[in-house]
Scaffold this motif. Structure first.
Motif, PDB file in Angstrom:
ATOM      1  N   THR A  13       0.826  -1.207   0.000  1.00 47.72           N
ATOM      2  CA  THR A  13       0.000   0.000   0.000  1.00 47.72           C
ATOM      3  C   THR A  13       0.863   1.261   0.000  1.00 47.72           C
ATOM      4  O   THR A  13       0.371   2.359   0.202  1.00 47.72           O
ATOM      5  CB  THR A  13      -0.921   0.040   1.241  1.00 47.72           C
ATOM      6  N   GLY A  14       2.175   1.105  -0.203  1.00 47.25           N
ATOM      7  CA  GLY A  14       3.070   2.257  -0.279  1.00 47.25           C
ATOM      8  C   GLY A  14       2.679   3.166  -1.432  1.00 47.25           C
ATOM      9  O   GLY A  14       2.034   2.728  -2.382  1.00 47.25           O
ATOM     10  N   THR A  15       3.080   4.437  -1.330  1.00 45.85           N
ATOM     11  CA  THR A  15       2.624   5.410  -2.324  1.00 45.85           C
ATOM     12  C   THR A  15       3.065   5.048  -3.736  1.00 45.85           C
ATOM     13  O   THR A  15       2.277   5.109  -4.674  1.00 45.85           O
ATOM     14  CB  THR A  15       3.132   6.819  -1.971  1.00 45.85           C
TER      15      THR A  15
ATOM     16  N   LEU B 367       3.683  12.993  -4.563  1.00 44.93           N
ATOM     17  CA  LEU B 367       3.840  12.332  -3.262  1.00 44.93           C
ATOM     18  C   LEU B 367       5.028  11.375  -3.310  1.00 44.93           C
ATOM     19  O   LEU B 367       5.839  11.325  -2.387  1.00 44.93           O
ATOM     20  CB  LEU B 367       2.565  11.571  -2.885  1.00 44.93           C
ATOM     21  N   ILE B 372       6.589  10.630   0.415  1.00 37.57           N
ATOM     22  CA  ILE B 372       5.552  10.709   1.437  1.00 37.57           C
ATOM     23  C   ILE B 372       4.694   9.453   1.417  1.00 37.57           C
ATOM     24  O   ILE B 372       4.139   9.082   0.390  1.00 37.57           O
ATOM     25  CB  ILE B 372       4.684  11.969   1.235  1.00 37.57           C
ATOM     26  N   GLU B 373       4.641   8.780   2.553  1.00 40.71           N
ATOM     27  CA  GLU B 373       3.753   7.631   2.712  1.00 40.71           C
ATOM     28  C   GLU B 373       2.487   8.129   3.396  1.00 40.71           C
ATOM     29  O   GLU B 373       2.514   8.542   4.552  1.00 40.71           O
ATOM     30  CB  GLU B 373       4.416   6.538   3.562  1.00 40.71           C
ATOM     31  N   VAL B 374       1.374   8.078   2.677  1.00 38.19           N
ATOM     32  CA  VAL B 374       0.121   8.606   3.217  1.00 38.19           C
ATOM     33  C   VAL B 374      -0.224   7.885   4.530  1.00 38.19           C
ATOM     34  O   VAL B 374      -0.680   8.488   5.500  1.00 38.19           O
ATOM     35  CB  VAL B 374      -1.014   8.443   2.185  1.00 38.19           C
ATOM     36  N   GLU B 375       0.064   6.592   4.531  1.00 39.69           N
ATOM     37  CA  GLU B 375      -0.257   5.780   5.697  1.00 39.69           C
ATOM     38  C   GLU B 375       0.409   6.282   6.981  1.00 39.69           C
ATOM     39  O   GLU B 375      -0.126   6.131   8.075  1.00 39.69           O
ATOM     40  CB  GLU B 375       0.200   4.344   5.396  1.00 39.69           C
TER      41      GLU B 375
END
Ligand code: FES
Lengths: 90, 475
Positions: A13-15, B367, B372-375
């Protein structure tokens, strides 16, 4: 009772994986053929740096710990079907 | 099976490369290397050879730098030259898309063709049923005379061996208004007198030959100038990451946006005014009113269904209101609309309060370039979310839902979910008064903005993510 074979599919689920097509992989669950449907568990996983530490291309998926790069729904299904056919479940 | 394909992924990879170099400030030296790095020697080429592949990539980058491919005067102009030109440029253009002629494969004119499955049978229903007598037999095989054929498809339906195939031109087929067509060389061109900026050609082209002209350079310049930059996020953003809304917004802020304004806040104002406008029009004896928030639809009316013109709501779109709010709150800031839509990029060009546009794909690339990792973002944010009626503007039926909740019960809605050739005919009938309804909602993308052409998550998945995230922020 024999132990059930379960294919654990972990989608990164990494960007980077998300942007490079991983965003659509969770739809896998809707596309699983009947014969393997009950044997597949789909989960997410955080970026494990396959994107920076390998020369392989995203999106990354682990199937029972086995790394798949440039994953697509078709590729995942094929992989599992092959394991079933050749009885190479790990 | 899924929405992204290699052409989409190439575009995203280019965006990521570009954003990374901009971020590292090595773009000057490195930009001309991107095509070489992406298609190194010795690797299998997609097209005839690696050089062709690289040329295609070069021109795709030129588009991402915001240029019209047609405008090239000297083929030796390097990407570095284009980068300089982009940095010097003072104005954007309303022509938001461009065809990369190098990538356009000049697909054969959409036509019916006989394959070698033809057995030249005795029945020959293809020839018998052809209304134009376009099917003849040469050496026992059917042949179609394309000068006479009217593409009715009867031969294809009749052939018992499925020997007749239809070869479409994907972009032309996807365009609902015949705005894209070939020149003498077979290369596609967009006719901007007809184009409604829906972006369907871009999504359909299997070669990724139609590109959106990005504002990335301008946005990086704004960052460099240390100006305040405000992100105006379309409500469909909450369906773009499988992460909570505060995390998504915090990720955007971390990237360098000083504040977030939800375009849904603008939608609250649209709802207010559009409901009023509808009531006034009904009292004045009008038969119906249509929505106006989808820019591809208002362009469609202007260019192709002028008979509907007086019936389109004059209420400004949520983006327009959000732009106003932004400039009121932050008078000196640069405003960037972030959304899934090519048409909004065109609309924004004419809206003074919106400076630039960023697509969801471009947002994703930024991103990545910023690591940047949204998580990993903070799950808390200081924001007053717009109400859920306004958030639901992202989904087909959402505008109607909001207006129904406000208007009296005499409102009868009809929803045109997606602009295509069929729904255009339907709209022309509606213009003639052939409808029972008095409020018509039109969305260019089937499913609404959640299906926007630039989305990272589309379709059923987007709907699920949207609903989950929406519930979380409205509770
Ligand atoms: S983002 Fe998927 S491995 Fe890093």
């Amino acid at each position: 009772m024999t132990e059930e074979k379960i294919y654990k599919v972990q989608i990164c689920t990494g960007t980077l994986c998300h942007v490079m097509g991983g965003a659509e992989l969770p739809a896998l669950e809707d596309h699983l053929p009947e014969e393997i449907k009950s044997k597949v568990k789909v989960k997410g996983m955080v970026c494990a740096n396959y994107c920076t530490e390998t020369n392989l291309k995203p999106p990354f998926v682990l199937i029972n710990g086995e790394l798949m790069s440039e994953a697509s729904i078709d590729k995942i299904i094929h992989y599992i079907q092959n394991c079933e056919k050749n009885d190479t479940f790990k | 099976m899924t929405h992204s394909n290699n052409a989409t992924l190439t575009r995203r990879e280019l965006l990521i490369q570009l954003c990374k170099l901009l971020k590292e400030d090595t773009i000057e030296e490195q930009i001309d290397r991107i095509p070489l790095n992406m298609r190194p020697k010795g690797n299998q080429s997609l097209r005839c050879c690696v050089h062709k592949d690289r040329a295609v990539l070069k021109y795709k980058i030129m588009a991402l730098l915001g240029f019209n491919i047609d405008d090239e005067t000297d083929e030796l102009t390097s990407l570095q030259d284009y980068l300089h030109l982009a940095k010097e440029r003072k104005t954007l253009t309303p022509k938001v898309m461009t065809v990369v002629d190098e990538a356009c494969s000049s697909c054969q004119q959409g036509s019916y063709n006989v394959s070698n499955m033809c057995k030249g049978c005795e029945a020959r229903p293809c020839a018998v049923n052809c209304p134009k007598d376009a099917v003849h037999f040469v050496k026992g095989q059917a042949e179609i005379d394309h000068d006479v054929c009217v593409n009715c498809g009867k031969c294809l339906q009749e052939c018992p061996f499925h020997a007749i195939i239809y070869s479409p031109v994907p972009c032309e087929e996807a365009c609902p208004v015949k705005a894209i067509s070939k020149d003498e060389q077979g290369i596609e061109h967009i006719d901007y007198d007809k184009c409604i900026y829906c972006g369907k050609c871009m999504a359909a082209c299997p070669y990724g030959a139609i590109m959106e002209k990005s504002h990335i350079i301008e946005i990086f310049q704004a960052w460099e100038s240390k100006k305040e930059i405000i992100a105006l996020v379309a409500p469909s953003i909450i369906a773009q990451f499988r992460q909570s809304v505060p995390k998504i917004y915090n990720a955007i802020k971390k990237m360098g946006f000083s504040d977030i304004i939800e375009v849904a806040e603008g939608a609250e104002m649209t709802i207010e005014h559009e409901t009023e406008e509808w009531s006034e029009r009904m009292h004045a004896g009008c038969q119906l009113m249509t929505t106006s928030c989808c820019h591809a639809y208002t362009e469609l009316v202007k260019k192709h269904i002028p008979e509907l013109e007086g019936k389109v709501s004059e209420t400004p779109s949520p983006m327009v209101y959000a732009g106003k709010l932004a400039k009121e709150r932050f008078p000196n800031a640069v405003t960037v609309f972030i959304g899934p839509c090519t048409a909004k990029r065109h609309e924004a060009f004419f809206v003074e309060d919106i400076d630039y546009t960023l697509s969801f794909e471009e947002l994703g690339a930024l991103l990545v370039a910023n690591n940047i990792e949204v998580e990993e973002m903070n799950n808390e944010i200081d924001i007053k979310y717009a109400n859920s009626d306004a958030q639901f503007f992202a989904q087909s039926g959402g505008v109607s839902r909001a207006i129904i909740n406000k208007a009296d019960e005499s409102l009868k809605e009809e929803i045109i979910n997606g602009i295509d050739k069929t729904s255009i005919r339907q709209l022309k009938q509606i213009a003639k008064g052939k409808t029972e309804s008095n409020f018509i909602e039109v969305m260019s993308c089937e499913g609404g903005c959640l299906a926007g052409v630039n989305s990272l998550i589309k379709g059923k998945q987007a709907v699920t993510v949207f609903q989950k995230n929406q519930e979380e922020i409205s509770s």
